[in-house]
Write a protein that holds these residues in place. Structure first.
Motif, PDB file in Angstrom:
ATOM      1  N   ALA A 179     112.255 131.312  35.054  1.00 32.34           N
ATOM      2  CA  ALA A 179     113.308 132.225  34.995  1.00 32.34           C
ATOM      3  C   ALA A 179     114.463 132.014  36.038  1.00 32.34           C
ATOM      4  O   ALA A 179     115.701 132.385  35.697  1.00 32.34           O
ATOM      5  N   ILE A 180     113.974 131.470  37.164  1.00 32.46           N
ATOM      6  CA  ILE A 180     115.088 131.167  38.096  1.00 32.46           C
ATOM      7  C   ILE A 180     116.027 130.022  37.389  1.00 32.46           C
ATOM      8  O   ILE A 180     117.390 130.182  37.780  1.00 32.46           O
ATOM      9  N   VAL A 181     115.415 129.153  37.200  1.00 29.21           N
ATOM     10  CA  VAL A 181     116.303 128.052  36.751  1.00 29.21           C
ATOM     11  C   VAL A 181     117.189 128.533  35.308  1.00 29.21           C
ATOM     12  O   VAL A 181     118.469 128.405  35.291  1.00 29.21           O
ATOM     13  N   LEU A 182     116.814 129.426  34.752  1.00 28.72           N
ATOM     14  CA  LEU A 182     117.424 129.888  33.326  1.00 28.72           C
ATOM     15  C   LEU A 182     118.390 131.116  34.115  1.00 28.72           C
ATOM     16  O   LEU A 182     119.427 130.998  33.216  1.00 28.72           O
ATOM     17  N   ALA A 183     118.045 131.423  35.006  1.00 24.04           N
ATOM     18  CA  ALA A 183     119.128 132.421  35.430  1.00 24.04           C
ATOM     19  C   ALA A 183     120.671 131.761  35.952  1.00 24.04           C
ATOM     20  O   ALA A 183     121.475 132.164  35.431  1.00 24.04           O
ATOM     21  N   ILE A 184     120.372 130.547  36.579  1.00 23.68           N
ATOM     22  CA  ILE A 184     121.415 129.749  37.035  1.00 23.68           C
ATOM     23  C   ILE A 184     121.969 129.099  35.635  1.00 23.68           C
ATOM     24  O   ILE A 184     123.224 129.244  35.499  1.00 23.68           O
ATOM     25  N   GLY A 185     121.106 128.740  34.975  1.00 23.08           N
ATOM     26  CA  GLY A 185     121.656 128.120  33.606  1.00 23.08           C
ATOM     27  C   GLY A 185     122.307 129.038  32.652  1.00 23.08           C
ATOM     28  O   GLY A 185     123.277 128.541  32.005  1.00 23.08           O
ATOM     29  N   ALA A 186     122.128 130.069  32.624  1.00 23.12           N
ATOM     30  CA  ALA A 186     122.679 130.999  31.687  1.00 23.12           C
ATOM     31  C   ALA A 186     123.989 131.600  32.037  1.00 23.12           C
ATOM     32  O   ALA A 186     124.859 131.804  31.495  1.00 23.12           O
ATOM     33  N   SER A 187     124.073 131.557  33.488  1.00 23.33           N
ATOM     34  CA  SER A 187     125.315 132.043  34.110  1.00 23.33           C
ATOM     35  C   SER A 187     126.533 131.007  33.753  1.00 23.33           C
ATOM     36  O   SER A 187     127.738 131.041  33.708  1.00 23.33           O
ATOM     37  N   MET A 188     126.127 129.760  33.429  1.00 17.33           N
ATOM     38  CA  MET A 188     126.972 128.530  33.242  1.00 17.33           C
ATOM     39  C   MET A 188     127.670 128.661  31.922  1.00 17.33           C
ATOM     40  O   MET A 188     128.368 127.775  31.593  1.00 17.33           O
ATOM     41  N   LEU A 189     126.874 129.470  30.922  1.00 14.93           N
ATOM     42  CA  LEU A 189     127.337 129.323  29.559  1.00 14.93           C
ATOM     43  C   LEU A 189     128.677 129.797  29.330  1.00 14.93           C
ATOM     44  O   LEU A 189     129.541 129.621  28.427  1.00 14.93           O
ATOM     45  N   LYS A 190     129.308 130.829  30.122  1.00 14.34           N
ATOM     46  CA  LYS A 190     130.650 131.200  30.056  1.00 14.34           C
ATOM     47  C   LYS A 190     131.358 131.130  31.560  1.00 14.34           C
ATOM     48  O   LYS A 190     130.615 131.280  32.503  1.00 14.34           O
ATOM     49  N   LYS A 191     132.392 130.751  31.509  1.00 15.06           N
ATOM     50  CA  LYS A 191     133.314 130.505  32.634  1.00 15.06           C
ATOM     51  C   LYS A 191     133.510 131.874  33.378  1.00 15.06           C
ATOM     52  O   LYS A 191     133.446 131.794  34.571  1.00 15.06           O
ATOM     53  N   SER A 192     133.242 132.906  32.767  1.00 21.34           N
ATOM     54  CA  SER A 192     133.597 134.191  33.392  1.00 21.34           C
ATOM     55  C   SER A 192     132.350 134.458  34.213  1.00 21.34           C
ATOM     56  O   SER A 192     132.344 135.421  35.187  1.00 21.34           O
ATOM     57  N   THR A 193     131.298 133.930  34.134  1.00 25.44           N
ATOM     58  CA  THR A 193     129.877 134.416  34.649  1.00 25.44           C
ATOM     59  C   THR A 193     129.350 133.128  35.489  1.00 25.44           C
ATOM     60  O   THR A 193     128.476 133.516  36.207  1.00 25.44           O
ATOM     61  N   ARG A 194     130.144 132.006  35.513  1.00 24.21           N
ATOM     62  CA  ARG A 194     129.577 130.793  36.050  1.00 24.21           C
ATOM     63  C   ARG A 194     129.325 130.937  37.384  1.00 24.21           C
ATOM     64  O   ARG A 194     130.358 131.310  38.162  1.00 24.21           O
ATOM     65  N   ILE A 195     128.462 130.655  38.050  1.00 25.81           N
ATOM     66  CA  ILE A 195     128.270 130.682  39.555  1.00 25.81           C
ATOM     67  C   ILE A 195     128.440 129.281  40.146  1.00 25.81           C
ATOM     68  O   ILE A 195     128.062 128.278  39.570  1.00 25.81           O
ATOM     69  N   THR A 196     128.922 129.285  41.344  1.00 26.19           N
ATOM     70  CA  THR A 196     129.305 128.000  42.060  1.00 26.19           C
ATOM     71  C   THR A 196     127.872 127.324  42.748  1.00 26.19           C
ATOM     72  O   THR A 196     127.295 128.187  43.052  1.00 26.19           O
ATOM     73  N   PRO A 197     128.187 126.078  43.097  1.00 29.46           N
ATOM     74  CA  PRO A 197     127.044 125.530  44.087  1.00 29.46           C
ATOM     75  C   PRO A 197     126.851 126.321  45.325  1.00 29.46           C
ATOM     76  O   PRO A 197     125.645 126.548  45.605  1.00 29.46           O
ATOM     77  N   TRP A 198     127.917 126.922  45.901  1.00 27.66           N
ATOM     78  CA  TRP A 198     127.509 127.861  47.014  1.00 27.66           C
ATOM     79  C   TRP A 198     126.595 128.885  46.852  1.00 27.66           C
ATOM     80  O   TRP A 198     125.949 129.254  47.627  1.00 27.66           O
ATOM     81  N   GLN A 199     127.155 129.612  45.475  1.00 31.94           N
ATOM     82  CA  GLN A 199     126.414 130.596  45.159  1.00 31.94           C
ATOM     83  C   GLN A 199     124.813 130.477  44.826  1.00 31.94           C
ATOM     84  O   GLN A 199     123.815 131.188  45.533  1.00 31.94           O
ATOM     85  N   ILE A 200     124.694 129.151  44.505  1.00 31.06           N
ATOM     86  CA  ILE A 200     123.359 128.733  44.296  1.00 31.06           C
ATOM     87  C   ILE A 200     122.580 128.754  45.869  1.00 31.06           C
ATOM     88  O   ILE A 200     121.245 129.194  45.666  1.00 31.06           O
ATOM     89  N   VAL A 201     123.348 128.311  46.725  1.00 28.95           N
ATOM     90  CA  VAL A 201     122.797 128.155  48.140  1.00 28.95           C
ATOM     91  C   VAL A 201     122.512 129.736  48.438  1.00 28.95           C
ATOM     92  O   VAL A 201     121.515 129.709  49.352  1.00 28.95           O
ATOM     93  N   GLU A 202     123.555 130.441  48.345  1.00 34.13           N
ATOM     94  CA  GLU A 202     123.414 131.716  48.953  1.00 34.13           C
ATOM     95  C   GLU A 202     122.246 132.519  48.148  1.00 34.13           C
ATOM     96  O   GLU A 202     121.464 133.429  48.871  1.00 34.13           O
ATOM     97  N   GLY A 203     121.899 131.948  46.987  1.00 36.14           N
ATOM     98  CA  GLY A 203     120.640 132.903  46.413  1.00 36.14           C
ATOM     99  C   GLY A 203     119.481 132.370  47.293  1.00 36.14           C
ATOM    100  O   GLY A 203     118.462 133.122  47.272  1.00 36.14           O
ATOM    101  N   LEU A 204     119.506 131.257  47.551  1.00 39.57           N
ATOM    102  CA  LEU A 204     118.394 130.842  48.372  1.00 39.57           C
ATOM    103  C   LEU A 204     118.172 131.500  49.759  1.00 39.57           C
ATOM    104  O   LEU A 204     117.008 131.905  50.263  1.00 39.57           O
TER     105      LEU A 204
END
Length: 645
Positions: free
Chosen positions: A384-409
């Motif tokens: 589900a963690i991988v899907l959460a990141i992947g799902a956000s990439m489906l649209k530009k308006s919700t896409r998270i940045t590499p830094w936000q991925i680090v912030e999640g950690l």
């Protein structure tokens, strides 16, 4: 407290964090903290992917990371700086971290000696226990520390205790060896669950928040209910229920959704106390709402010995009943004061929301599917963690940045700290209980006090859970009641899952039970209302949580234990009618203001409907019908007077 009301969700969470005493570093120290957090999360993900270490090793690494972060982030005294590290905290942090690392370094030797501890072992263990307790004080607070110290003291004073509480007594060497160098104390099941399931679910929740799912839930709730009578209050109930499916934290839920919904409720005309109470009651239910319940739910699966999905299935109908009760209370309060909803043209459109952000809910749907199909909670959370990141990439308006991925950690590592030390300290309590045998003794004493009768036994268990829950985290509360009170219910023939769920429920509802109602205090802070009055109103709105546990103990059908479709439907339907009656009784309004007699009739009728059984249901329906007859009669009279006027 009124300073909360103009803040955004993020600002409220940050303010709560600061009031809890955590430091906010800049520069090199800030980068070091981020690096430690990333390493911590990286270790947890690595072991989830490639397999966890031996139990003691996995838990020791988990505790080492947690203690280091706590001493670096949480100052020992309130007067110490929140931007620079005090030397004392640095020294204590390094020593605290070294104690579980000692187990890692000398693991093979400790296993070979098989419980024969050297003086060095015992000294390290003693220091480790003391510094764990201090870390718990900093993050969780004094109530849990006092409970742990009580049990430690009890372990020494066994020969001097009266009656069934007496035992042979433990020496400090025996106690330290048991608590720190076995998997029945500090490194027991609670810390084991924290180091596997709970961490990954907290990390999952952090990524869902990063992707904007929380805002999506609020907007979706507005689209569905914002236009109805008392719209913003119903939005609070609905959005908190949805947020509860991923957050599992009462106070965080209040801060996350309450900063939006509480000002809206006040603007509509709700009293500040009621606005704060609605959010508190709705947010507390988040720990009851599958699929991601409170941390104690994962412990329950381990203690009861069932897959986590069985706990989820058992909790589903009671959670829905709880939210129906809160929803009805909000509805009748709105009707009582003539409160309208928000005009539809000012609300987001449901279809537009689903098109723009509906994909963010994909991980939540998938995690339920994975749990149902037999995936372990840890594996399901990882996917589900991988899907959460992947799902956000489906649209530009919700896409998270590499830094936000680090912030999640980083946020995931910080988010586990309170749960981590609560689980480790709860292990101290379990260790004393298992070593002294006091659990069985207290269960027997509870049965004797109840005279062998089920209802009094449930009542005493409820009081114990509520008292322990006043300031003690749900995790610790559940650990204590599940080892002391739940066995008493089991001895009376109650299914083990129902007995544990009973203790779990009342540990959670303590968050809205005065005088120490943490969720209500958080809601009062945002609403600028009196905390005690807010707590009282929240307890009234959450009345379902005080009644439902009795229902599923008396009739485990709604927990889906030995349930057939017809019996499940009937039990749920009658319980819903009972919730309706109780809500009217609590608010004092149905179609007209209720008299004291009508209020009593609705309460008694509601209780009869909730109590499973054909005869009680018939009596309940008769009482509720009588009260409603009086209500409609008064409404016709009031309508006639208004026409004449």
């Amino acid at each position: 407290m009124s300073e909360y009301k103009e803040l955004s969700a993020e600002e409220v969470l940050e303010k709560f964090d600061k009031e809890a005493g955590s430091r906010n570093y800049q520069g090199t120290m800030g980068k070091l903290i981020m690096a430690i957090c990333v390493l911590f999360s990286g270790f947890q993900i690595y072991t989830a992917v490639f397999g966890v270490l031996d139990a003691h090793l996995q838990r020791a690494v988990h505790l080492a990371f947690g203690l280091l972060l706590i001493y670096l982030l949480y100052p020992g005294r309130s007067s110490w700086s929140r931007t620079t590290l005090h030397p004392v905290d640095l020294i204590l942090g390094l020593i605290a971290t070294a104690t579980p690392i000692y187990i890692i370094v000398f693991y093979n030797e400790l296993v070979t000696r098989a419980g024969i501890n050297t003086s060095t072992d015992l000294l390290v263990g003693l220091i480790g226990i003391i510094l764990l307790i201090e870390a718990t004080r900093r993050v969780v607070g004094w109530p849990m520390i006092l409970v742990a110290l009580f049990f430690i003291t009890y372990s020494f004073l066994g020969p001097y205790m009266p009656g069934v509480l007496a035992h042979r007594g433990l020496g400090w060497e025996e106690l330290v060896g048991h608590l720190y160098f076995t998997t029945e104390g500090v490194f027991g099941i609670p810390l084991g669950v924290s180091s596997t399931f709970i961490f990954l679910f907290i990390l999952f929740g952090a990524y869902l928040e990063t992707t904007g799912l929380g805002k999506f839930f609020i907007d979706l709730s507005n689209a569905l209910a914002g236009w109805a009578a008392g719209g913003p209050a119903k939005v609070a109930v609905l959005s908190s229920g949805l947020m509860g499916t991923v957050s599992g934290s009462s106070v965080a839920n209040v801060a996350g959704t309450g900063s939006f919904t509480i000002p809206m409720m006040k603007k509509l005309g709700y009293r500040p106390e009621f606005a704060g109470a609605v959010e508190a009651a709705a947010s507390t239910g988040g720990q009851l709402m599958p699929p991601v319940m409170g941390a104690a739910a994962f412990l329950m699966a381990e203690f009861v010995g069932v897959p986590y999905i069985d706990v989820v299935k058992a909790a589903t109908i009671p959670a829905l009943l709880y939210y129906v009760g809160v929803w009805l209370g909000v509805h009748y309060e709105a009707k009582k004061h003539g409160l309208k909803g928000t005009p539809r043209e000012l609300l987001p459109k449901f279809k537009d929301l689903l098109f723009e952000k509906g994909h963010l809910a994909i991980p939540l749907i998938v995690i339920v599917y994975l749990l149902v199909t037999g995936y372990t909670p840890m594996r399901a959370a990882l996917v589900a963690i991988v899907l959460a990141i992947g799902a956000s990439m489906l649209k530009k308006s919700t896409r998270i940045t590499p830094w936000q991925i680090v912030e999640g950690l980083i946020n995931g590592a910080k988010g586990i700290l309170g749960v981590l030390v609560a689980c480790a300290t709860a292990g101290i309590i379990i260790g004393v209980v298992t070593k002294t045998g006091v659990g069985l003794k207290l269960a027997t004493a509870l049965l004797e006090l109840a005279g062998g009768n089920l209802i009094p036994a449930m009542f005493f268990t409820m009081i114990t859970s509520l008292l322990l829950g006043m300031g003690v985290p749900t995790t610790a509360n559940y650990v204590i009641t599940s080892t002391i009170a739940a066995p008493a219910l089991e001895q009376m023939g109650i299914p083990i899952l129902a007995a544990h769920m009973f203790a779990f429920y009342f540990g959670i509802v303590a968050d809205v039970t005065p005088p120490v109602a943490l969720a209500a205090y958080a809601g009062a802070g945002i609403a600028g209302s009196n905390p005690m009055r807010t707590g009282v109103v929240a307890a009234k709105l959450a009345i379902a949580a005080f009644i439902i546990p009795y229902v599923f103990v008396l009739s485990p059908t709604i927990l889906m234990i030995n349930a057939t479709i017809p019996t499940l439907i009937m039990a749920t339907l009658t319980a819903l009618i009972g919730m309706w009656g109780l809500s009217i009784s609590m608010i004092g309004f149905f179609v007209a203001p209720t008299t004291k007699l009508e209020r009593l009739l609705y309460f008694v009728g509601g209780v009869f409907m909730i109590d499973p059984g054909g005869m009680t249901d018939l009596i309940g329906i008769a009482i509720l019908a009588t009260a409603s007859f009086f209500q409609y009669k008064r409404k016709r009279k009031l309508d006639a007077q208004n026409k004449v006027g």
